[in-house]
Design a protein around this motif. Structure first.
Motif, PDB file in Angstrom:
ATOM      1  N   GLN A 110      -2.861  -5.217   0.002  1.00 19.79           N
ATOM      2  CA  GLN A 110      -1.804  -5.154   1.014  1.00 19.79           C
ATOM      3  C   GLN A 110      -0.918  -6.400   0.976  1.00 19.79           C
ATOM      4  O   GLN A 110       0.288  -6.325   1.237  1.00 19.79           O
ATOM      5  CB  GLN A 110      -2.425  -5.001   2.404  1.00 19.79           C
ATOM      6  N   LEU A 113       0.810  -1.218   0.000  1.00 24.12           N
ATOM      7  CA  LEU A 113       0.000   0.000   0.000  1.00 24.12           C
ATOM      8  C   LEU A 113       0.844   1.270   0.000  1.00 24.12           C
ATOM      9  O   LEU A 113       0.462   2.275  -0.603  1.00 24.12           O
ATOM     10  CB  LEU A 113      -0.951   0.004   1.201  1.00 24.12           C
ATOM     11  N   GLU A 114       1.994   1.222   0.672  1.00 23.11           N
ATOM     12  CA  GLU A 114       2.825   2.413   0.760  1.00 23.11           C
ATOM     13  C   GLU A 114       3.455   2.800  -0.581  1.00 23.11           C
ATOM     14  O   GLU A 114       3.965   3.910  -0.738  1.00 23.11           O
ATOM     15  CB  GLU A 114       3.920   2.219   1.811  1.00 23.11           C
ATOM     16  N   THR A 139      -7.810   6.124   3.427  1.00 19.50           N
ATOM     17  CA  THR A 139      -7.071   6.713   4.550  1.00 19.50           C
ATOM     18  C   THR A 139      -5.663   6.151   4.670  1.00 19.50           C
ATOM     19  O   THR A 139      -4.799   6.773   5.302  1.00 19.50           O
ATOM     20  CB  THR A 139      -7.831   6.483   5.864  1.00 19.50           C
ATOM     21  N   TRP A 140      -5.404   5.000   4.060  1.00 21.43           N
ATOM     22  CA  TRP A 140      -4.079   4.378   4.094  1.00 21.43           C
ATOM     23  C   TRP A 140      -3.077   5.077   3.177  1.00 21.43           C
ATOM     24  O   TRP A 140      -1.869   4.880   3.309  1.00 21.43           O
ATOM     25  CB  TRP A 140      -4.188   2.905   3.675  1.00 21.43           C
TER      26      TRP A 140
END
Length: 256
Positions: free
Chosen positions: A96, A2-3, A26-27
């Protein structure tokens, strides 16, 4: 994983939808929004989210807007969303767990169409490439819609995105009429050998709306969704009827 991802969203007067879309992002460290000069509360909602970066550009085509947005993204991966796409928790969890290093350059995701928030059995939305490596991608217009071309290997995720558009019916009618004008251009200017069977049927004008109604209610199981399914089927039938009217208009005016 996700990052490494930056969501990319196009907006124009999406106040009825955009908050629900952002709630499932929100991630994300950064969210890139390309806005076509919204005049409702869309910009106020976007300004309330710290991760959101808004760039305004006059709309000329969906592909041009998306390609412009790609130029604003620095991350390796892009998650391309419409302003009425809502990620499910299952899809977020699946993304993820994707391997950080892979030979896959893009992932397609299926959709569940929603009517007033209720996911339907029936939908005409095919899976779409929404997650891809930025450097491998470019957008092209396709009728009133657009599609991303991604070099290399592709895979399909098992979870869904909810397509949950809650804009007023008047806005839907306005948008559909614009779309159908573009579809007429595509159907009349593309050689018969290069269009799909579905588009060949649409060019027949009279039968297409009734086929869509039967397809949505019976073949896709929309009748099991009660009035929500009928609402969606009538929407799609109305859209096809508008296309038929526009095709007739085009043909008559062309003869004149």
């Amino acid at each position: 994983m996700l990052e490494k991802i930056t969501p990319l969203i196009l907006t124009y007067n999406e106040a009825p939808n955009i908050q629900r879309t952002l709630q499932q992002l929100t991630w994300a460290k950064t969210i890139i929004v390309i806005d076509s000069y919204s005049s409702d509360e869309t910009l106020e909602i976007l300004d309330s989210i710290p991760q959101v970066q808004v760039f305004q550009r006059k709309f000329d085509s969906f592909a041009a807007q998306c390609n412009y947005g790609l130029g604003k993204i620095e991350s390796e991966w892009v998650l391309s969303l419409d302003a009425d796409y809502v990620l499910t928790d299952e899809l977020i969890s699946e993304i993820q767990t994707l391997p950080r290093s892979s030979d896959v350059n893009s992932y397609s995701v299926g959709f569940k169409y929603c009517v007033f928030g209720k996911p339907l059995h029936a939908t005409l939305l095919p899976p779409r490439k929404v997650l891809y490596k930025r450097e491998k991608a470019t957008y092209q217009d396709d009728g009133h819609a657009h599609r991303v071309i991604v070099d290399g290997k592709s895979a399909t995720l098992s979870s869904y995105i909810h397509h949950d558009d809650r804009k007023p019916l008047t806005r839907w009618l306005w948008a559909q009429d614009r779309y159908m004008i573009i579809e007429v251009k595509k159907l009349t200017q593309t050689p018969e050998a290069e269009i799909s069977l579905g588009d060949i049927i649409r060019k027949q004008k009279i039968i297409a709306p009734f086929i869509i109604l039967f397809y949505c209610l019976i073949l896709k199981g929309g009748i099991l969704d009660g009035w929500h399914g009928w609402y969606y089927a009538f929407q799609r039938m109305l859209a096809e009827t508008m296309l038929s009217i526009r095709l007739i208009e085009y043909q008559k005016l062309s003869k004149q």
